[in-house]
Design a protein around this motif. Structure first.
Motif, mmCIF file in Angstrom:
data_model
loop_
_atom_site.group_PDB
_atom_site.id
_atom_site.type_symbol
_atom_site.label_atom_id
_atom_site.label_comp_id
_atom_site.label_asym_id
_atom_site.label_seq_id
_atom_site.Cartn_x
_atom_site.Cartn_y
_atom_site.Cartn_z
ATOM 1 N N GLU A 154 10.192 4.795 -4.866
ATOM 2 C CA GLU A 154 11.307 5.631 -4.416
ATOM 3 C C GLU A 154 11.209 5.943 -2.922
ATOM 4 O O GLU A 154 12.220 5.979 -2.211
ATOM 5 C CB GLU A 154 11.348 6.935 -5.214
ATOM 6 C CG GLU A 154 12.537 7.822 -4.871
ATOM 7 C CD GLU A 154 12.564 9.108 -5.681
ATOM 8 O OE1 GLU A 154 13.452 9.948 -5.431
ATOM 9 O OE2 GLU A 154 11.698 9.263 -6.577
ATOM 10 N N SER A 155 9.974 6.144 -2.433
ATOM 11 C CA SER A 155 9.809 6.450 -1.007
ATOM 12 C C SER A 155 10.222 5.262 -0.138
ATOM 13 O O SER A 155 10.802 5.439 0.936
ATOM 14 C CB SER A 155 8.366 6.846 -0.707
ATOM 15 O OG SER A 155 7.486 5.747 -0.884
ATOM 16 N N GLN B 168 14.032 5.146 -0.089
ATOM 17 C CA GLN B 168 14.568 6.174 0.796
ATOM 18 C C GLN B 168 14.448 5.744 2.263
ATOM 19 O O GLN B 168 15.345 5.989 3.073
ATOM 20 C CB GLN B 168 13.842 7.495 0.566
ATOM 21 C CG GLN B 168 14.169 8.137 -0.778
ATOM 22 C CD GLN B 168 13.298 9.354 -1.069
ATOM 23 O OE1 GLN B 168 12.314 9.623 -0.369
ATOM 24 N NE2 GLN B 168 13.680 10.104 -2.103
ATOM 25 N N ARG B 169 13.345 5.065 2.570
ATOM 26 C CA ARG B 169 13.151 4.565 3.930
ATOM 27 C C ARG B 169 14.194 3.492 4.258
ATOM 28 O O ARG B 169 14.743 3.454 5.360
ATOM 29 C CB ARG B 169 11.745 3.995 4.054
ATOM 30 C CG ARG B 169 11.358 3.550 5.447
ATOM 31 C CD ARG B 169 9.901 3.199 5.446
ATOM 32 N NE ARG B 169 9.507 2.413 6.602
ATOM 33 C CZ ARG B 169 8.394 1.701 6.665
ATOM 34 N NH1 ARG B 169 7.574 1.684 5.620
ATOM 35 N NH2 ARG B 169 8.083 1.023 7.737
ATOM 36 N N LYS C 19 0.839 -1.210 0.000
ATOM 37 C CA LYS C 19 0.000 0.000 0.000
ATOM 38 C C LYS C 19 0.871 1.256 0.000
ATOM 39 O O LYS C 19 0.580 2.236 -0.712
ATOM 40 C CB LYS C 19 -0.935 0.011 1.199
ATOM 41 C CG LYS C 19 -1.941 1.166 1.157
ATOM 42 C CD LYS C 19 -2.933 1.063 2.307
ATOM 43 C CE LYS C 19 -4.053 2.104 2.144
ATOM 44 N NZ LYS C 19 -3.557 3.480 1.958
ATOM 45 N N ALA C 20 1.949 1.225 0.783
ATOM 46 C CA ALA C 20 2.846 2.384 0.824
ATOM 47 C C ALA C 20 3.473 2.637 -0.539
ATOM 48 O O ALA C 20 3.640 3.790 -0.960
ATOM 49 C CB ALA C 20 3.932 2.163 1.877
ATOM 50 N N MET C 21 3.788 1.573 -1.251
ATOM 51 C CA MET C 21 4.378 1.730 -2.572
ATOM 52 C C MET C 21 3.352 2.279 -3.562
ATOM 53 O O MET C 21 3.663 3.131 -4.388
ATOM 54 C CB MET C 21 4.932 0.392 -3.077
ATOM 55 C CG MET C 21 5.670 0.494 -4.405
ATOM 56 S SD MET C 21 6.614 -0.987 -4.835
ATOM 57 C CE MET C 21 5.258 -2.148 -5.116
ATOM 58 N N GLN C 22 2.109 1.793 -3.462
ATOM 59 C CA GLN C 22 1.048 2.293 -4.336
ATOM 60 C C GLN C 22 0.758 3.762 -4.065
ATOM 61 O O GLN C 22 0.547 4.557 -4.993
ATOM 62 C CB GLN C 22 -0.221 1.463 -4.147
ATOM 63 C CG GLN C 22 -0.109 0.039 -4.669
ATOM 64 C CD GLN C 22 -1.341 -0.791 -4.336
ATOM 65 O OE1 GLN C 22 -2.278 -0.306 -3.710
ATOM 66 N NE2 GLN C 22 -1.331 -2.045 -4.749
ATOM 67 N N ASP C 23 0.758 4.148 -2.785
ATOM 68 C CA ASP C 23 0.406 5.525 -2.409
ATOM 69 C C ASP C 23 1.536 6.512 -2.685
ATOM 70 O O ASP C 23 1.288 7.638 -3.147
ATOM 71 C CB ASP C 23 0.033 5.586 -0.926
ATOM 72 C CG ASP C 23 -1.265 4.843 -0.624
ATOM 73 O OD1 ASP C 23 -2.010 4.539 -1.584
ATOM 74 O OD2 ASP C 23 -1.520 4.557 0.560
ATOM 75 N N ASN C 24 2.777 6.081 -2.398
ATOM 76 C CA ASN C 24 3.892 7.031 -2.421
ATOM 77 C C ASN C 24 5.005 6.700 -3.409
ATOM 78 O O ASN C 24 5.939 7.486 -3.556
ATOM 79 C CB ASN C 24 4.498 7.146 -1.011
ATOM 80 C CG ASN C 24 3.464 7.530 0.028
ATOM 81 O OD1 ASN C 24 2.753 8.508 -0.137
ATOM 82 N ND2 ASN C 24 3.369 6.739 1.096
ATOM 83 N N GLY C 25 4.906 5.530 -4.040
ATOM 84 C CA GLY C 25 5.910 5.155 -5.029
ATOM 85 C C GLY C 25 7.049 4.339 -4.435
ATOM 86 O O GLY C 25 7.310 4.366 -3.222
#
Length: 310
Positions: A138-139, A142-143, A130-136
């Motif tokens: 790259e985010s 970076q994390r 979900k985090a990848m779908q929402d923020n990409g």
């Protein structure tokens, strides 16, 4: 009886002739081949992975080839378990297992053992998806750079599977993947291995580069674009799957998706294959106890046979 004998591994960069050498050996020695190529494990991926023909596969036993659908992932740990099982089965028939391929990580894990990493967590993986779908992606990368910078340096920013796995381990245990990988490795066997590197030694590397170019041209003539189009049209696959990140397949997929023209596809596929060969050769330069043979040595079969104990 055979279990005490060393296991022969024929290792080398793409287009060095490993497959041809192993097939020639099988013509007059009681060997069975265990595939160590991460693309050849997949069904429906024949031309671009350089598999032997169906006629050859029917004649000469091959293991760990055509075992998964391209939608499925496969790890080095799974390979290790499957390869040991195949070795046992081959030896039970009083035949000789020979491991052949260029996926260096598979060879490394098989020979040096596995780090005991924690299992997966469906709930954490769902959160990361979900985090990848929402923020990409790259985010997420970076994390990972923040929590495990050492591991981040070892993973491409475009590799969602490995980025998510490293973050999953951290979220699940509070320890980074780098810390987990420092724990003692466990081996699943008591085999010893003889490693033969088939690579440019006396032959200039430019010859290998020309072979890579010609090999890809031959794949296109044999129907590589049509092969990838069958996968492209399925609708349940995408370019981020491990199977479709394989060199050649990724570039043809991008061509079919309209992101590359035909010439760009060819140039990028050949360049990516050369980069793969360079990485494989880098691995081999530091490989312990490697006996190297020039890939165009006219005595290559005789030299390989010297290492097979019957």
């Amino acid at each position: 009886m055979l279990k005490q004998l060393p296991i022969l591994c024929i290792i080398g960069p793409t287009a060095s002739g490993k497959t041809d050498a192993s097939l020639a050996l099988a013509e007059h020695l009681p060997i069975e081949i265990i595939n160590v190529d991460s693309a050849q494990i997949y069904q429906m991926m024949d031309i671009g992975s350089g598999k032997p023909s169906k006629e050859i596969l029917a004649k000469i036993p091959h293991h760990l080839m055509n075992i998964l659908d391209p939608a499925q992932a496969y790890s080095a740990g799974q390979f290790c378990h499957d390869a040991i099982k195949a070795i046992h089965e081959i030896q039970s028939r009083d035949r000789i297992p020979v491991l052949v391929g260029g996926t260096m990580l598979y060879f490394k894990v098989l020979q040096e053992g596995l780090s005991e990493l924690p299992g997966s967590s469906p709930s954490i993986r769902a959160q990361l998806d979900k985090a990848m779908q929402d923020n990409g992606l790259e985010s997420l990368y970076q994390r990972l750079q923040q929590v495990d910078p050492e591991r981040a340096l070892q993973i491409k920013p475009t590799d969602p599977q490995r980025i998510q796995r490293a973050l999953e381990i951290y979220e699940l245990t509070g320890k980074t993947m780098s810390q987990w990988l420092l724990t003692p490795r466990t081996t699943l066997h008591d085999y010893t291995f003889v490693n033969l590197g088939i690579l440019p030694m006396t032959t200039p590397r430019e010859v290998l580069h020309r072979r890579i170019t010609q090999r890809f041209e031959n794949m296109l003539s044999a129907g590589l674009v049509e092969e990838v189009n069958v996968l492209f049209q399925r609708g349940d696959l995408d370019i981020n799957l491990p199977a479709l990140r394989a060199v050649g397949y990724r570039q043809v997929w991008q061509y079919l998706a309209g992101h590359l023209n035909e010439q760009e596809m060819k140039e990028q596929a050949i360049a990516a294959t050369r980069q793969l060969a360079k990485r494989q050769l880098t691995w081999l330069r530091s490989w312990p106890n490697l006996t190297s043979i020039d890939f165009l040595d006219p005595e290559i079969l005789t030299k390989i046979e010297k290492h097979i104990v019957i």
